[in-house]
Design an enzyme around this catalytic site. Sequence first.
Site, mmCIF file in Angstrom:
data_model
loop_
_atom_site.group_PDB
_atom_site.id
_atom_site.type_symbol
_atom_site.label_atom_id
_atom_site.label_comp_id
_atom_site.label_asym_id
_atom_site.label_seq_id
_atom_site.Cartn_x
_atom_site.Cartn_y
_atom_site.Cartn_z
ATOM 1 N N LYS A 13 0.825 -1.210 0.000
ATOM 2 C CA LYS A 13 0.000 0.000 0.000
ATOM 3 C C LYS A 13 0.863 1.266 0.000
ATOM 4 O O LYS A 13 0.587 2.215 -0.729
ATOM 5 C CB LYS A 13 -0.901 -0.019 1.241
ATOM 6 C CG LYS A 13 -1.777 1.200 1.451
ATOM 7 C CD LYS A 13 -2.882 0.887 2.460
ATOM 8 C CE LYS A 13 -2.334 0.397 3.780
ATOM 9 N NZ LYS A 13 -1.874 1.491 4.652
ATOM 10 N N ARG A 88 -9.248 2.912 11.022
ATOM 11 C CA ARG A 88 -8.834 1.537 11.316
ATOM 12 C C ARG A 88 -10.003 0.650 11.725
ATOM 13 O O ARG A 88 -9.820 -0.555 11.901
ATOM 14 C CB ARG A 88 -7.761 1.529 12.412
ATOM 15 C CG ARG A 88 -6.467 2.200 11.983
ATOM 16 C CD ARG A 88 -5.478 2.265 13.121
ATOM 17 N NE ARG A 88 -4.270 2.995 12.747
ATOM 18 C CZ ARG A 88 -3.159 2.423 12.315
ATOM 19 N NH1 ARG A 88 -3.110 1.116 12.202
ATOM 20 N NH2 ARG A 88 -2.102 3.151 12.002
ATOM 21 N N ARG A 127 10.744 -10.276 3.944
ATOM 22 C CA ARG A 127 11.542 -9.111 3.532
ATOM 23 C C ARG A 127 12.984 -9.226 4.032
ATOM 24 O O ARG A 127 13.230 -9.584 5.182
ATOM 25 C CB ARG A 127 10.918 -7.821 4.060
ATOM 26 C CG ARG A 127 9.694 -7.396 3.310
ATOM 27 C CD ARG A 127 9.243 -5.999 3.671
ATOM 28 N NE ARG A 127 8.754 -5.859 5.021
ATOM 29 C CZ ARG A 127 7.643 -5.208 5.372
ATOM 30 N NH1 ARG A 127 6.914 -4.619 4.444
ATOM 31 N NH2 ARG A 127 7.269 -5.119 6.621
ATOM 32 N N ARG A 162 14.574 -7.081 9.601
ATOM 33 C CA ARG A 162 14.106 -6.172 10.638
ATOM 34 C C ARG A 162 13.430 -6.993 11.714
ATOM 35 O O ARG A 162 12.645 -7.900 11.415
ATOM 36 C CB ARG A 162 13.098 -5.169 10.058
ATOM 37 C CG ARG A 162 13.720 -3.949 9.473
ATOM 38 C CD ARG A 162 12.727 -3.007 8.828
ATOM 39 N NE ARG A 162 11.364 -3.053 9.367
ATOM 40 C CZ ARG A 162 10.383 -2.290 8.898
ATOM 41 N NH1 ARG A 162 10.598 -1.454 7.906
ATOM 42 N NH2 ARG A 162 9.173 -2.372 9.416
ATOM 43 N N ARG A 174 -1.831 -7.154 14.214
ATOM 44 C CA ARG A 174 -2.170 -6.090 13.257
ATOM 45 C C ARG A 174 -3.120 -6.602 12.184
ATOM 46 O O ARG A 174 -4.085 -5.934 11.822
ATOM 47 C CB ARG A 174 -0.899 -5.524 12.614
ATOM 48 C CG ARG A 174 -0.010 -4.735 13.558
ATOM 49 C CD ARG A 174 0.969 -3.861 12.793
ATOM 50 N NE ARG A 174 1.860 -4.615 11.936
ATOM 51 C CZ ARG A 174 3.031 -5.112 12.313
ATOM 52 N NH1 ARG A 174 3.449 -4.931 13.551
ATOM 53 N NH2 ARG A 174 3.791 -5.774 11.460
#
Length: 226
Positions: A13, A88, A127, A162, A174
């Site tokens: 996004k 949200r 990632r 990360r 989330r």
Amino acid sequence: MNILFFGPNGSGKGTQGAILKEKFKTPHIESGAIFRENIKGGTEMGKQAKAYIDKGELVPDDITIPMILDRLKEDDCKNGWLLDGFPRNKNQAVKLHEALKQAGMNLDIVVEIELDREIAKNRIMGRRLCVNDNNHPNNIFIDAIKPDGDKCRVCGGELQTRSDDQDEAAIDKRHGIYYDSETGTLAAAYYFRDIAENDPSMSYITLDGKNSVPEVADELVSKLPK
């Protein structure tokens, strides 16, 4: 064009928002940045927000929404804006929609990037960051940008992860909020989808998040009003 963007973490996004920002010279406004700017600037709403944040509490909507509206009224938004990261949940969607109408602001387009929850999770956990350039795309779960073993596919540099990308519990939390279609973020998106079905002034666009970044960008631009 005034655009509201929805998509789960891992859907790309932010990347698509940056593409639209560049193509249409439209400010890409992220709700978290609004908080940071108000807190750093010492605004009255920023002080109120900081008091809640310091206690580990959510900032109430009657502080958040006026902050967002103030940002949307700034000069760089006169020809349009792209809002990302809010609402949200469905209740926030209703309040934001009412606030925009009261402020005389039209919401022209709502964009939803659709992506299976497991794929979104894998994209986050897959990632890898190149030590030479974090912008070199590497992801062990995406064939098009899969690294060369443990080396960057672009420059051969060492790769790192990360810590928050590997926090599976945090990702699940989330995503649990986002994919909740009854009261969560998807419910907020669907609230606008239902309005758009009966309001010709608002368009609701869905994109296939499984595709590559260029493919999603092409699909998005092709579906925008000419």
